[in-house]
Design a protein around this motif. Sequence first.
Motif, PDB file in Angstrom:
ATOM      1  N   TYR A  30       5.495  -9.880  17.330  1.00  0.00           N
ATOM      2  CA  TYR A  30       4.925 -11.063  17.990  1.00  0.00           C
ATOM      3  C   TYR A  30       3.664 -11.587  17.279  1.00  0.00           C
ATOM      4  CZ  TYR A  30       1.021  -8.373  19.874  1.00  0.00           C
ATOM      5  OH  TYR A  30      -0.103  -7.613  19.989  1.00  0.00           O
ATOM      6  N   ASP A  31       2.954 -10.706  16.577  1.00  0.00           N
ATOM      7  CA  ASP A  31       1.719 -11.096  15.910  1.00  0.00           C
ATOM      8  C   ASP A  31       1.864 -11.008  14.387  1.00  0.00           C
ATOM      9  OD1 ASP A  31      -0.937 -11.981  15.970  1.00  0.00           O
ATOM     10  OD2 ASP A  31      -1.747  -9.941  15.899  1.00  0.00           O
ATOM     11  N   ALA A  32       3.047 -11.306  13.890  1.00  0.00           N
ATOM     12  CA  ALA A  32       3.338 -11.169  12.451  1.00  0.00           C
ATOM     13  C   ALA A  32       2.425 -12.026  11.592  1.00  0.00           C
ATOM     14  CB  ALA A  32       4.801 -11.529  12.176  1.00  0.00           C
ATOM     15  N   VAL A  33       1.912 -13.122  12.124  1.00  0.00           N
ATOM     16  CA  VAL A  33       1.055 -14.019  11.352  1.00  0.00           C
ATOM     17  C   VAL A  33      -0.213 -13.314  10.887  1.00  0.00           C
ATOM     18  CG1 VAL A  33      -0.157 -14.920  13.394  1.00  0.00           C
ATOM     19  CG2 VAL A  33       0.013 -16.323  11.322  1.00  0.00           C
ATOM     20  N   ASN A  34      -0.625 -12.285  11.613  1.00  0.00           N
ATOM     21  CA  ASN A  34      -1.845 -11.561  11.254  1.00  0.00           C
ATOM     22  C   ASN A  34      -1.587 -10.288  10.442  1.00  0.00           C
ATOM     23  OD1 ASN A  34      -3.950 -13.195  12.406  1.00  0.00           O
ATOM     24  ND2 ASN A  34      -3.170 -12.595  14.424  1.00  0.00           N
ATOM     25  N   VAL A  35      -0.330 -10.061  10.089  1.00  0.00           N
ATOM     26  CA  VAL A  35       0.016  -8.909   9.245  1.00  0.00           C
ATOM     27  C   VAL A  35       0.102  -9.392   7.801  1.00  0.00           C
ATOM     28  CG1 VAL A  35       1.711  -7.103   8.782  1.00  0.00           C
ATOM     29  CG2 VAL A  35       1.264  -7.821  11.139  1.00  0.00           C
ATOM     30  N   LYS A  36      -0.778  -8.908   6.956  1.00  0.00           N
ATOM     31  CA  LYS A  36      -0.852  -9.403   5.582  1.00  0.00           C
ATOM     32  C   LYS A  36       0.019  -8.615   4.605  1.00  0.00           C
ATOM     33  CE  LYS A  36      -5.558 -11.154   6.251  1.00  0.00           C
ATOM     34  NZ  LYS A  36      -5.628 -10.814   7.689  1.00  0.00           N
ATOM     35  N   LEU A  37       0.203  -7.319   4.865  1.00  0.00           N
ATOM     36  CA  LEU A  37       1.004  -6.502   3.957  1.00  0.00           C
ATOM     37  C   LEU A  37       2.472  -6.890   4.007  1.00  0.00           C
ATOM     38  CD1 LEU A  37      -0.323  -2.833   4.392  1.00  0.00           C
ATOM     39  CD2 LEU A  37      -0.891  -4.481   2.606  1.00  0.00           C
ATOM     40  N   LYS A  38       3.102  -6.910   2.843  1.00  0.00           N
ATOM     41  CA  LYS A  38       4.544  -7.129   2.770  1.00  0.00           C
ATOM     42  C   LYS A  38       5.279  -5.793   2.812  1.00  0.00           C
ATOM     43  CE  LYS A  38       3.929 -11.546   2.197  1.00  0.00           C
ATOM     44  NZ  LYS A  38       4.190 -12.476   3.324  1.00  0.00           N
ATOM     45  N   GLU A  39       4.599  -4.752   2.315  1.00  0.00           N
ATOM     46  CA  GLU A  39       5.245  -3.441   2.242  1.00  0.00           C
ATOM     47  C   GLU A  39       4.202  -2.343   2.416  1.00  0.00           C
ATOM     48  OE1 GLU A  39       8.172  -2.979  -0.850  1.00  0.00           O
ATOM     49  OE2 GLU A  39       7.668  -0.864  -1.140  1.00  0.00           O
ATOM     50  N   LEU A  40       4.592  -1.299   3.145  1.00  0.00           N
ATOM     51  CA  LEU A  40       3.751  -0.129   3.372  1.00  0.00           C
ATOM     52  C   LEU A  40       4.602   1.104   3.113  1.00  0.00           C
ATOM     53  CD1 LEU A  40       1.188   1.291   4.404  1.00  0.00           C
ATOM     54  CD2 LEU A  40       2.020   0.923   6.737  1.00  0.00           C
ATOM     55  N   ASP A  41       4.293   1.820   2.040  1.00  0.00           N
ATOM     56  CA  ASP A  41       5.082   2.995   1.662  1.00  0.00           C
ATOM     57  C   ASP A  41       4.333   4.268   2.052  1.00  0.00           C
ATOM     58  OD1 ASP A  41       6.719   1.123   0.556  1.00  0.00           O
ATOM     59  OD2 ASP A  41       6.275   1.633  -1.536  1.00  0.00           O
ATOM     60  N   PHE A  42       5.016   5.132   2.789  1.00  0.00           N
ATOM     61  CA  PHE A  42       4.446   6.426   3.148  1.00  0.00           C
ATOM     62  C   PHE A  42       5.077   7.502   2.273  1.00  0.00           C
ATOM     63  CE2 PHE A  42       3.633   4.383   7.408  1.00  0.00           C
ATOM     64  CZ  PHE A  42       2.238   4.461   7.326  1.00  0.00           C
TER      65      PHE A  42
ATOM     66  N   ILE B 276       0.848  -1.194   0.000  1.00  0.00           N
ATOM     67  CA  ILE B 276       0.000   0.000   0.000  1.00  0.00           C
ATOM     68  C   ILE B 276       0.879   1.238   0.000  1.00  0.00           C
ATOM     69  CG2 ILE B 276      -1.633   1.360   1.382  1.00  0.00           C
ATOM     70  CD1 ILE B 276      -2.897  -1.210   2.319  1.00  0.00           C
ATOM     71  N   ARG B 277       0.479   2.211  -0.804  1.00  0.00           N
ATOM     72  CA  ARG B 277       1.171   3.505  -0.869  1.00  0.00           C
ATOM     73  C   ARG B 277       0.217   4.583  -0.344  1.00  0.00           C
ATOM     74  NH1 ARG B 277       1.700   3.274  -7.147  1.00  0.00           N
ATOM     75  NH2 ARG B 277      -0.472   2.726  -6.695  1.00  0.00           N
ATOM     76  N   PHE B 278       0.582   5.199   0.771  1.00  0.00           N
ATOM     77  CA  PHE B 278      -0.324   6.133   1.453  1.00  0.00           C
ATOM     78  C   PHE B 278       0.412   7.422   1.794  1.00  0.00           C
ATOM     79  CE2 PHE B 278      -2.700   7.818   5.092  1.00  0.00           C
ATOM     80  CZ  PHE B 278      -4.020   7.664   4.668  1.00  0.00           C
ATOM     81  N   ALA B 279      -0.299   8.542   1.649  1.00  0.00           N
ATOM     82  CA  ALA B 279       0.280   9.847   2.011  1.00  0.00           C
ATOM     83  C   ALA B 279      -0.350  10.309   3.321  1.00  0.00           C
ATOM     84  CB  ALA B 279       0.020  10.872   0.912  1.00  0.00           C
ATOM     85  N   PRO B 280       0.391  10.280   4.440  1.00  0.00           N
ATOM     86  CA  PRO B 280      -0.173  10.633   5.753  1.00  0.00           C
ATOM     87  C   PRO B 280      -0.195  12.121   6.055  1.00  0.00           C
ATOM     88  CG  PRO B 280       2.082   9.933   6.036  1.00  0.00           C
ATOM     89  CD  PRO B 280       1.779   9.795   4.552  1.00  0.00           C
ATOM     90  N   GLY B 281       0.363  12.949   5.144  1.00  0.00           N
ATOM     91  CA  GLY B 281       0.287  14.395   5.374  1.00  0.00           C
ATOM     92  C   GLY B 281       1.599  15.123   5.501  1.00  0.00           C
ATOM     93  N   GLY B 282       2.707  14.505   5.201  1.00  0.00           N
ATOM     94  CA  GLY B 282       3.980  15.223   5.228  1.00  0.00           C
ATOM     95  C   GLY B 282       5.066  14.512   5.996  1.00  0.00           C
ATOM     96  N   GLU B 283       6.245  15.108   5.982  1.00  0.00           N
ATOM     97  CA  GLU B 283       7.415  14.586   6.696  1.00  0.00           C
ATOM     98  C   GLU B 283       7.172  14.647   8.200  1.00  0.00           C
ATOM     99  OE1 GLU B 283      11.522  13.427   7.471  1.00  0.00           O
ATOM    100  OE2 GLU B 283      10.318  13.340   5.645  1.00  0.00           O
ATOM    101  N   PRO B 284       7.365  13.537   8.920  1.00  0.00           N
ATOM    102  CA  PRO B 284       7.203  13.581  10.375  1.00  0.00           C
ATOM    103  C   PRO B 284       8.303  14.428  11.019  1.00  0.00           C
ATOM    104  CG  PRO B 284       8.124  11.474   9.697  1.00  0.00           C
ATOM    105  CD  PRO B 284       7.735  12.197   8.432  1.00  0.00           C
ATOM    106  N   LYS B 285       7.915  15.215  12.013  1.00  0.00           N
ATOM    107  CA  LYS B 285       8.902  16.029  12.713  1.00  0.00           C
ATOM    108  C   LYS B 285       9.854  15.151  13.520  1.00  0.00           C
ATOM    109  CE  LYS B 285       5.943  20.111  13.050  1.00  0.00           C
ATOM    110  NZ  LYS B 285       5.248  21.060  13.955  1.00  0.00           N
ATOM    111  N   THR B 286       9.326  14.034  14.004  1.00  0.00           N
ATOM    112  CA  THR B 286      10.130  13.074  14.757  1.00  0.00           C
ATOM    113  C   THR B 286       9.391  11.751  14.763  1.00  0.00           C
ATOM    114  OG1 THR B 286      11.103  12.511  16.918  1.00  0.00           O
ATOM    115  CG2 THR B 286       9.042  13.760  16.934  1.00  0.00           C
ATOM    116  N   LEU B 287      10.116  10.654  14.907  1.00  0.00           N
ATOM    117  CA  LEU B 287       9.484   9.355  15.106  1.00  0.00           C
ATOM    118  C   LEU B 287       9.704   8.854  16.525  1.00  0.00           C
ATOM    119  CD1 LEU B 287       9.974   7.434  11.741  1.00  0.00           C
ATOM    120  CD2 LEU B 287       7.954   8.618  12.628  1.00  0.00           C
ATOM    121  N   ASP B 288      10.059   9.779  17.414  1.00  0.00           N
ATOM    122  CA  ASP B 288      10.064   9.478  18.844  1.00  0.00           C
ATOM    123  C   ASP B 288       8.608   9.582  19.297  1.00  0.00           C
ATOM    124  OD1 ASP B 288      10.125   9.498  21.611  1.00  0.00           O
ATOM    125  OD2 ASP B 288      11.960  10.702  21.729  1.00  0.00           O
TER     126      ASP B 288
END
Length: 528
Positions: free
Chosen positions: A226-238, A32-44
């Motif tokens: 820990y719950d990777a079995v329920n994650v279906k996406l292989k890639e998520l592009d922001f 999935i390719r999604f635009a969340p609204g811009g560059e994050p100021k921080t990922l903390d």
Amino acid sequence: MKRNNRLLAVIAVTLIFGFLLTVCSTSMEMKIRFAPGGEPKTLDPQLYSGIPEAIIEMALFEGITRLDKNNVPQLAVANSVEVSPDGLNYRIILKSTEFSNGDPLTAYDFKASWMHALNSEAKAAYAYPLFYIKNAEAYYSRSAKAEDVGIKVMDDRTLEVTLETPCPFFKSLLALPTYFPVDQQNAQAHKNWYADGTVFVGNGPFMIKSWSHNDKMILVKNPNYYDAVNVKLKELDFYLVQDGKKATTAFEAGKLDGLNNLVTEDIFRLKRDGNLKAAPMLGTDFYRLNTTKKPLNDLRVRQALSIALNRQELLGNVIGGEIPAYAFVPGTIPDAVPDKDFRKMGGNLINEDIAKAKQLLAEAGYPEGRDFPVLTILYNTNGKQQLSPQAIQDRWKSNLGINVKLQGQEWDDYQQNQQGLGYDIARACWIGDYVDPMTFLAIFQSNSGNNETGWTNGTYDKDIETAQKSSDQRVRMEAMHKAEKILMQEMPIIPVYYYVQNYILKDNIKGVIVSPLDFFDFKYAAVQ
């Protein structure tokens, strides 16, 4: 026989080719390719300050709980959360999990992360969700010591948290980015970890593969989740596009699968074409009434102004799909009854009736609006308003025969006049901070700094206090329903509409949870 063999061979080749096509197609689709609204100021996560950061961090981190599609907190990295009978103590047992780099996740990582947000020098914009913890706010304001804060590490997988007062929605707070754990080993080894994709470490369903600042961030499935079995996406592009117009153009060119940062003119066009998606949002647009001024100190006048609006007709030309508000608390907040939300259980508390409004106004001494003083609607000029105050002005003129003036002010003056009751009627809005009715109803307690109406009601205050002190959800919800009824009967405010989140997303993408807090959760997303 040879013919049969050739036929079988053809069938086998066809099946193998089809299987390979399916595998390749599935592999290609699970992105999935999604635009969340811009560059994050921080990922903390302790320092996030906007929606783009929150959306990305929800993909990269996992808290003690995670909100499900019904906004109910479910256990995430916690194995169990035990709450004491008085609702003050939480004993949290963690699952045995790892960060994306293989480092073990411990109770110490949680405590250190939370204490980082409570360090006033860090200037965390969303430190206040932690203030429910005992002495957390005092430590933040430097009037208590670190050891006084009610966060105790009992062992690597056991955390004990003591609250100031019972907080039945505390499990929902635990799902917010402020409460996410940061790998302390990695943070100490790499001081700039939160801005460098090559050393970034999280514990969520996805991990960073590459980060080209102000351009694109590529996430891939986290094998250590820990719950990777329920994650279906292989890639998520922001795609880090701040310009909503540009992002919409990219979507329509097939370069994006979705975005949430839409500009007004595109919302109108997308809605007209049937491509706009909308989800409920924890926000209410309303008007404050200064109950200390005549004639707004008369309940009949306040009620008349509210029931004369015809909200559905008012919103007919509003482009974003906003929902008429016949009470103050919006929908999507769970009630005590399973699978029911607070708004549906409470129902409509405003019954519009123009004839009744005219009757109330006449009883107050203003038949057909005669001799009604000219009041002024105060509004902020620098805010995004889907419904112009002029629409309210026009409706009161046509339905009640009264005249009101409009006064626009910049934010600081507008806020100051509301706080000092230097207004007649003021346009306002409230966006919830957490998924519980209290985030809306507490603001109209007599001692609340956000009341700003001059209205007080002892019974209302007692109902809110009951809900604040009880750990029984049925008791809490019953008390808050009573309080909201009082608020809507006394009418110090006039709710007009509930906000919605407008976004676009390809129809073949399923499982994305759109939170009323404006978050997008891609953990369970899939491409069909």
